[in-house]
Write a protein that holds these residues in place. Structure first.
Motif, PDB file in Angstrom:
ATOM      1  N   ARG A 273       0.824  -1.211   0.000  1.00 38.23           N
ATOM      2  CA  ARG A 273       0.000   0.000   0.000  1.00 38.23           C
ATOM      3  C   ARG A 273       0.859   1.263   0.000  1.00 38.23           C
ATOM      4  O   ARG A 273       0.525   2.258  -0.629  1.00 38.23           O
ATOM      5  N   LEU A 274       1.978   1.220   0.737  1.00 36.78           N
ATOM      6  CA  LEU A 274       2.863   2.390   0.761  1.00 36.78           C
ATOM      7  C   LEU A 274       3.463   2.659  -0.610  1.00 36.78           C
ATOM      8  O   LEU A 274       3.552   3.804  -1.051  1.00 36.78           O
ATOM      9  N   ARG A 275       3.875   1.588  -1.284  1.00 34.89           N
ATOM     10  CA  ARG A 275       4.444   1.778  -2.619  1.00 34.89           C
ATOM     11  C   ARG A 275       3.431   2.419  -3.561  1.00 34.89           C
ATOM     12  O   ARG A 275       3.771   3.234  -4.411  1.00 34.89           O
ATOM     13  N   GLY A 276       2.162   2.031  -3.374  1.00 37.74           N
ATOM     14  CA  GLY A 276       1.137   2.547  -4.267  1.00 37.74           C
ATOM     15  C   GLY A 276       0.786   3.997  -4.040  1.00 37.74           C
ATOM     16  O   GLY A 276       0.362   4.696  -4.974  1.00 37.74           O
ATOM     17  N   CYS A 277       0.944   4.467  -2.797  1.00 33.60           N
ATOM     18  CA  CYS A 277       0.493   5.835  -2.507  1.00 33.60           C
ATOM     19  C   CYS A 277       1.630   6.790  -2.181  1.00 33.60           C
ATOM     20  O   CYS A 277       1.386   7.963  -1.874  1.00 33.60           O
ATOM     21  N   ALA A 278       2.887   6.323  -2.236  1.00 34.95           N
ATOM     22  CA  ALA A 278       4.017   7.138  -1.754  1.00 34.95           C
ATOM     23  C   ALA A 278       4.127   8.479  -2.465  1.00 34.95           C
ATOM     24  O   ALA A 278       4.515   9.479  -1.861  1.00 34.95           O
ATOM     25  N   GLY A 279       3.774   8.536  -3.734  1.00 32.89           N
ATOM     26  CA  GLY A 279       3.948   9.785  -4.463  1.00 32.89           C
ATOM     27  C   GLY A 279       2.769  10.731  -4.395  1.00 32.89           C
ATOM     28  O   GLY A 279       2.830  11.840  -4.967  1.00 32.89           O
ATOM     29  N   LEU A 280       1.688  10.345  -3.704  1.00 33.41           N
ATOM     30  CA  LEU A 280       0.500  11.193  -3.652  1.00 33.41           C
ATOM     31  C   LEU A 280       0.649  12.270  -2.573  1.00 33.41           C
ATOM     32  O   LEU A 280       1.157  11.983  -1.477  1.00 33.41           O
ATOM     33  N   PRO A 281       0.157  13.469  -2.823  1.00 35.03           N
ATOM     34  CA  PRO A 281       0.292  14.541  -1.816  1.00 35.03           C
ATOM     35  C   PRO A 281      -0.377  14.181  -0.486  1.00 35.03           C
ATOM     36  O   PRO A 281       0.135  14.534   0.576  1.00 35.03           O
ATOM     37  N   ASP A 282      -1.531  13.502  -0.550  1.00 33.45           N
ATOM     38  CA  ASP A 282      -2.250  13.181   0.693  1.00 33.45           C
ATOM     39  C   ASP A 282      -1.467  12.237   1.590  1.00 33.45           C
ATOM     40  O   ASP A 282      -1.736  12.146   2.792  1.00 33.45           O
TER      41      ASP A 282
END
Length: 861
Positions: A273-282
């Motif tokens: 999950r971290l890999r999937g969202c790491a680049g999102l501002p939120d």
């Protein structure tokens, strides 16, 4: 009107349905009368049955209905309904909940709510007897359940039918993610279309429960901690909900907290999950947060997670080169990995991202170089120590091989009293040491004081059942000893049990010998021909009988004018050490009995063992490369020995090629302590997995074989390779090191059998790598190299064939241990594969190994 008479009559007749109608119709006076009379009736009914009988349980339903309708206070009803004598420990769930609920229906709502709360607070486990009634009352009254974890676990312990309309849903669903015990109840649920997993997904689909709330509940449960089993269901639920990257971003910092110490499946989920969202501002993850995530993963014990962490780090830096300044500390962690393959990958990444590190980062890497084996250390030092390899030469060197523990110890002293014998026979035996001691004690003490032993055993046997005499056969040695005790005490329902209860069907030879030894004791008791003692009782923890002690025992039997038991004598001969004892041989020559002549002439037989792998109809080792799982795979042993003329000895020195009925496999090495390879050959039909989760041969058998005497070849190697390849048997590494320390390890045979096991799919390569890696790190590196060198020709793929999973890691391990022990001398299969075209990770590992072996061609490390 005689209220009590009617109620008693219905109780005696066990008419619970009619009794419910009568009790509901009672007035206050009738209820008081029934309530006052019930305790006396319960006492009377209890007195009708023996304390071992469960006859009172047949009246439990009617007694519960009567008490529920007649007793006044909620506390009294709760105590009455769940009296221990209404349901023994082995009873199933209550089947009278509807009747009891109907009887209670006329009670005031507040009273029923009070009862519901009392029943809830009495619960201790998810399948508590009062759970069903408590849940029914809670649903009927609509009262808020008290916060009690077993209630939530009990709620989920029932099939979630009509969950959407369950009045308890809104109360208990939030606590699903907090209550202790819920995860254990649901741990085996895996089908998203059925059970609670499917029901919760349906709730989310119908918007009866928010997907976000369920996913948040899972994360909350992960943060509370727990074992793999306790969290397994919540991992599956979270993955079935499949939060989007934007939804995962809201919990990014929670996922980050889960990486260092959560159970493997939870950490793997969090990483994904971290890999999937790491680049999102939120997500609000800084570069330092990413470095923390990588460092957490690269410090994990699970190789899969370390491997994934390295891949994540590499992709991130290649996408954002500025992150290279943060990778030094995580990669330095990976230098300490317990896998040569992972160390290799970490060094490769350190070299690839060297230019992006600052001086502080390079210093961090330099400090960790000493954790690497020498070849990798030199590679890293050339890049990070300014070319001064000597200055940063790794300090790591494998430790020396640990000393082997003592091979044999003296066994426990003989049983000296009938009281001690009786206590041990009541408890039963679980090991061959206990069995041999009790069998010897029974024979010796019976010969010394037959009346006293019989008196001691009588009180136990008179209470025991005789059902085993109705069985077709007795296949457990303990049954025969029990039968001997019954014959001794004149409590046996039949005589001559050995004539019809000894199994005639195919039995494994060691199991047959066990039964013959026990059966002949029973027969000797009946015929009053017991010798004063047994011959085969071991003197040492390996199962050996010291030659001098065996001669002494025969001397005692001859002096008593008795004859030794036949199977006992043959087992004793098999237990003699391989090394002759001249003094004992001289005394044996003076014996006058036929048994004495056998002992005087006995020499340890030499037995040749060959092992063949079979695969379907084709057979032969060459068939493993097809890796087909549709064939029957087998290990077929054959034995070559000169017949001795003793039937049970010859049976034991030959081996059964096929699987037969067997038991007590861990006892078998002690029955052949001077013939290690023969004992291992007897185990061959039970080494390979036959059904799911069956592992009949394990480290206990391997350790017993390791401490036996005699040649060690393919059969022993197959046993040891099998247990080394089982991740649930880490103690098998100790067995390998113990045999190696005695210079008895057949390393080449072990490597070949390990290779065949991996090729047959019986052992996962990653598991065997882990075991061999651990053995090498503890001083067995030279032996591990010999094992790996023998396995490689079996495992390396032919041209055009797809390599097996994990082979790169195996070759990397081989290269590391070859370097540690300075191995030299080409392996043809390695040489040929190194010459192939390509640049895969496997080919690079093979070429590094070949370069190491060819560095000093003709010399052997």
């Amino acid at each position: 009107m005689d209220h009590w008479g009617t109620v008693r009559e219905l109780i005696e007749a066990r008419r619970a349905d009619r009794l419910a109608e009568v009790v509901r119709a009672l007035d206050d006076e009738g209820r008081k009368e029934v309530a006052a009379r019930l305790p006396a009736l319960l006492k009377e009914l209890r007195g009708r049955f023996d304390r071992w009988d469960d006859g009172l349980v047949a009246y439990a339903g009617v007694l519960r209905v009567a008490g529920a309708g007649a007793l006044g206070g909620a506390a009294a009803v709760a105590s009455w309904l769940y009296r221990r004598d209404f349901a023994p420990q082995w009873a199933g769930p209550d089947d009278d909940v509807d009747l009891v609920s109907a009887v209670l229906a006329d009670r005031p709502a507040a009273w029923r709510a009070d009862l519901a709360e009392r029943l809830v607070l009495r619960m201790r486990v998810s399948d508590d007897r009062g759970t069903a009634l408590a849940l029914a009352l809670l649903r009927e009254t609509g009262v808020a359940p008290p916060p009690h974890d077993p209630l939530v676990a009990g709620w989920v312990n029932r099939r979630p039918s009509r969950l959407r309309n369950d009045p308890l849903l809104d109360h208990l669903l939030p606590r699903l993610f907090e209550a202790e015990g819920v995860g254990r109840v649901l741990q085996w649920e895996s089908d998203p279309r059925a059970g609670w997993l499917g029901a919760l997904l349906e709730l989310a689909k119908a918007d009866r429960a928010k997907r976000e709330a369920l996913a948040e509940g899972c994360v909350r449960r992960f943060l509370l901690g727990g074992t793999v089993n306790e969290l397994r269901f919540f991992v599956r639920l979270h993955e079935a909900l499949d939060p989007s990257p934007a939804e995962s971003a809201a919990h990014a910092r929670d996922y980050l907290r889960l990486l260092p110490a959560s159970p493997g499946p939870v950490a793997e989920l969090a990483m994904k999950r971290l890999r999937g969202c790491a680049g999102l501002p939120d997500a609000r993850l800084t570069a330092d947060d990413l470095a923390e995530a990588w460092e957490s993963l690269l410090f994990r014990p699970e190789r899969k997670l370390v491997r994934a962490g390295l891949a994540w780090l590499d992709r991130s830096v290649r996408h954002t080169p500025a992150l290279a300044g943060l990778v030094a500390a995580p990669l330095a962690r990976a230098f300490a990995a317990d896998s040569a393959e992972l160390q290799e990958k970490a060094v490769e990444l350190a070299l690839a991202h060297h230019d992006g590190m600052d001086e502080e980062g390079r210093a961090t890497v330099r400090e960790a170089i000493e954790l690497l084996p020498s070849r990798l250390g030199r590679l890293a030092a050339e890049a990070f120590a300014g070319g001064s390899v000597a200055e940063a030469e790794p300090a790591f060197a494998p430790p020396p091989l640990p000393a082997a523990p003592e091979r044999a110890r003296l066994v426990a002293p003989p049983i000296e009293s009938a009281e001690e014998l009786g206590g041990l026979m009541r408890e039963g035996t679980s090991s061959w040491q206990e069995w041999e001691r009790v069998l010897a004690g029974f024979v010796t003490l019976t010969g010394r004081d037959r009346t006293g032993v019989a008196a001691e055993l009588y009180s136990w046997l008179i209470e025991a059942h005789t059902w085993q005499y109705n069985a077709g056969t007795w296949e457990e040695p303990g049954q025969w000893l029990h039968g001997a005790a019954r014959s001794l005490t004149a409590t046996a329902p039949v005589r001559h049990a050995w004539r019809r209860l000894l199994p005639q069907e195919s039995l494994a030879p060691p199991h047959r010998l066990l039964l013959h030894r026990a059966a002949e004791v029973l027969r000797a008791v009946e015929e009053d021909t017991l010798p004063p003692l047994l011959l085969a009782t071991p003197t040492h923890s390996t199962g050996h009988v010291a030659a001098g002690e065996l001669v002494r025992r025969l001397e005692v039997i001859e002096a008593a004018g008795a004859r030794p038991l036949a199977a006992d004598l043959q087992q004793a001969l098999l237990r003699l050490p391989r090394t002759p004892d001249p003094e004992a041989a001289e005394r044996a020559a003076r014996l006058t009995s036929a048994a004495g002549a056998m002992l005087a002439a006995w020499t340890c037989p030499e037995v040749g063992i060959e092992l063949e792998w079979t695969c379907g109809n084709a057979g032969g080792d060459h068939d493993w490369h097809d890796r087909s799982h549709h064939h029957t795979i087998g290990l077929v042993p054959t034995a070559t020995a000169t017949p001795t003329g003793l039937p049970l000895v010859d049976l034991m020195l030959g081996v059964a090629p096929h699987r037969a009925e067997a038991g007590h496999l861990a006892w078998w090495p002690s029955m052949l302590p001077s013939h290690r390879e023969v004992a291992a050959a007897h185990l061959m039909p039970y080494v390979l997995r036959r059904v799911w989760n069956e592992v009949p041969v394990g480290p206990r058998e391997a350790r017993e074989l390791a401490r036996a005497e005699g040649p060690a070849g393919a059969a022993f190697s197959a046993v040891l390779a099998r247990v080394l390849g089982d991740p649930k048997m880490p103690e098998s590494v100790d067995v390998l090191l113990e045999v190696a320390a005695r210079d008895e390890l057949p390393a080449a045979a072990l490597g070949r059998q390990a290779g065949l096991l991996m090729a047959a799919g019986q052992v996962r390569m990653t598991d065997l790598i882990a075991a061999l890696d651990a053995a090498a790190a503890r001083g067995g590196h030279a032996h591990v190299w010999e094992v790996a060198a023998a396995a490689l020709p079996v495992l390396l793929p032919a041209p055009g064939e797809r390599p097996r999973n994990g082979l790169t890691g195996f070759v990397t391990l081989a290269g590391t241990v070859a370097e540690w022990c300075g191995a030299r001398g080409e392996i043809p299969e390695v040489r040929d594969m190194a010459a192939r075209k390509g640049d895969s990770g496997l080919l690079r590992a093979v070429r590094r190994l070949h370069d190491q072996l060819a560095g000093g061609a003709g010399q052997k490390g």
